[in-house]
Motif scaffolding. Structure first.
Motif, PDB file in Angstrom:
ATOM      1  N   LEU A 202       0.845  -1.203   0.000  1.00 50.69           N
ATOM      2  CA  LEU A 202       0.000   0.000   0.000  1.00 50.69           C
ATOM      3  C   LEU A 202       0.875   1.245   0.000  1.00 50.69           C
ATOM      4  N   ARG A 203       0.543   2.184  -0.903  1.00 50.30           N
ATOM      5  CA  ARG A 203       1.273   3.462  -0.893  1.00 50.30           C
ATOM      6  C   ARG A 203       0.407   4.458  -0.139  1.00 50.30           C
TER       7      ARG A 203
ATOM      8  N   ASP B 289      -4.205   4.310   0.588  1.00 54.16           N
ATOM      9  CA  ASP B 289      -3.588   4.294  -0.729  1.00 54.16           C
ATOM     10  C   ASP B 289      -4.610   4.893  -1.706  1.00 54.16           C
ATOM     11  N   ALA B 290      -4.350   6.141  -2.143  1.00 58.99           N
ATOM     12  CA  ALA B 290      -5.341   6.863  -2.954  1.00 58.99           C
ATOM     13  C   ALA B 290      -5.601   6.151  -4.287  1.00 58.99           C
ATOM     14  N   GLY B 291      -4.540   5.604  -4.898  1.00 61.81           N
ATOM     15  CA  GLY B 291      -4.684   4.928  -6.192  1.00 61.81           C
ATOM     16  C   GLY B 291      -5.608   3.729  -6.085  1.00 61.81           C
TER      17      GLY B 291
ATOM     18  N   VAL C 118     -13.270  11.434  -9.038  1.00 66.76           N
ATOM     19  CA  VAL C 118     -13.855  10.283  -9.756  1.00 66.76           C
ATOM     20  C   VAL C 118     -15.186  10.688 -10.393  1.00 66.76           C
ATOM     21  N   VAL C 119     -15.996  11.431  -9.639  1.00 67.34           N
ATOM     22  CA  VAL C 119     -17.302  11.868 -10.165  1.00 67.34           C
ATOM     23  C   VAL C 119     -17.098  12.789 -11.378  1.00 67.34           C
ATOM     24  N   THR C 120     -16.118  13.689 -11.292  1.00 69.91           N
ATOM     25  CA  THR C 120     -15.849  14.589 -12.418  1.00 69.91           C
ATOM     26  C   THR C 120     -15.419  13.796 -13.655  1.00 69.91           C
TER      27      THR C 120
END
Ligand code: ADP
Length: 350
Positions: free
Chosen positions: A198-199, A237-239, A212-214
């Motif tokens: 995990l980053r 981990d945002a990705g 993500v919505v955009t």
């Protein structure tokens, strides 16, 4: 029957079993017992020697992976530790079950039962390699088709070929879908093989959901609402979480009519951040809900729509690796709510 006699009787049972069983002193690491199967593997010359010297390759001190420290809790024997390990001497894989037990003379010893799982491990490694290669190698020709289809679409549209442009658009949509499926396959092999370091960074989940919505708003005509009751700080981990969000939003859009809105809601509670994706789509029969997060499971209500049944499985692995949980509520014909919760990390606590 004396204790040694009792032990000798029981050890005969251990000798018949097709598994390794040995006992070692937890302080001195001296081997006190090895069953016949263990002797066949590591030799019968173990008496008076220490476990690491007999069982592992070139080991002159206790092993770094020794479980001794984790077997006792507050001076008492704790629960068994179950782990998988590749022996450094014979290179075979074992499923090991370690437990602290009282020995006949009163001291506490470590008993390990180890079952050879080498064939299973080789099979898993082959499957991971095979899937990884397939999904990786199919990606490059697919990228070429995607680029060519986008150019074709523009060219046909510019020449006034509306029908042709629609067909090019269809190719494009399907190549995107195929690329998504390959990503799911590749992700599953990575997650299952433990290649997923995990980053972790600190960020607000509402910001990630916003992007993500955009992205969806820019590439589809679907109305997606975003409701957040304030900043939702997480350490994650945002990705990987972006993939979870994409899976849930994409599913909500795919399994509902195009004119139905999808809502993403984020709420912060005392100890966790909760994100839900709500749709008013096909829904899922109640008896199938517990199976949805299993690998390759697809609900009967949605079989007409293409998919692999890996997105939710991968999402569960990702959320759980963050110490979170994921769930679904659904009603056939009324829609579904998929949600996950992550431990809350207030900014000033990090
Ligand atoms: P895929 O969508 O590629 O099949 P997923 O793992 O993402 O794989 O989903 C597993 C299954 O769960 C889907 O095939 C579908 O049957 C069901 N499902 C997921 N999301 C929804 C939803 N929003 N509405 C109805 N069914 C859903």
């Amino acid at each position: 029957m004396s204790v040694p006699e009792q032990f000798s009787a029981v050890s005969k049972i251990f000798d018949v079993a097709d598994m390794v069983l040995y006992v070692a002193d937890m302080e001195t690491h001296e081997l006190l017992f090895m069953n016949q199967h263990a002797e066949q593997v590591w030799g019968a010359d173990w008496h008076g020697k220490r476990c690491f010297a007999v069982l592992q390759a070139q080991q002159s001190a206790p092993c770094s992976f020794c479980t001794n420290d984790r077997l006792m809790h507050g001076g008492r024997a704790g629960p068994a530790i179950v782990w998988e390990f590749q022996n450094t001497l014979n290179k075979r894989w074992y499923l090991c079950i370690d437990k602290a037990i009282p020995w006949a003379d009163g001291r506490t010893v470590r008993m390990e039962v180890a079952i050879d799982i080498t064939e299973r491990k080789e099979h898993e490694a082959f499957r991971e390699q095979y899937l990884g290669l397939i999904s990786h190698d199919l990606r490059s020709p697919l990228s070429t088709v995607t680029v060519a289809a986008s150019m074709l679409k523009v060219l046909l549209a510019n020449c006034g070929h509306a029908d042709g442009a629609r067909h090019a658009e269809m190719i494009l949509r399907n190549t995107h879908r195929m690329a998504d499926m390959l990503d799911d396959l590749l992700e599953t092999t990575q997650l299952e093989s433990g290649q997923m370091a995990l980053r972790v960074s600190r960020f607000n989940l509402d910001d990630l959901a916003g992007s993500v919505v955009t992205q969806f708003a820019n590439t589809t005509s679907r109305a997606i609402e975003l409701h957040a009751d304030g900043p939702a700080p997480v350490l994650a981990d945002a990705g990987r979480l972006e993939r979870v969000l994409e899976n849930l939003v994409d599913n909500a859009a795919r399994y509902s009519q195009p004119d139905m809105p999808v809502a993403v809601r984020i709420a912060t509670h005392a100890s966790e951040v909760v994100l839900t994706v709500v749709d008013r789509g096909i829904g899922i029969p109640p008896e199938e809900l517990p199976k949805l997060f299993q690998r390759f499971y697809r609900a009967t209500s949605t079989r007409a729509i293409r998919g692999l049944g890996l997105g939710l499985y991968n999402s569960r692995l990702i959320v759980e690796s963050h110490g979170g949980r994921i769930w679904v509520d659904s009603l056939v014909g009324s829609g579904s709510t998929f949600g996950f919760a992550l431990p809350l990390r207030p900014t000033n606590a990090l």
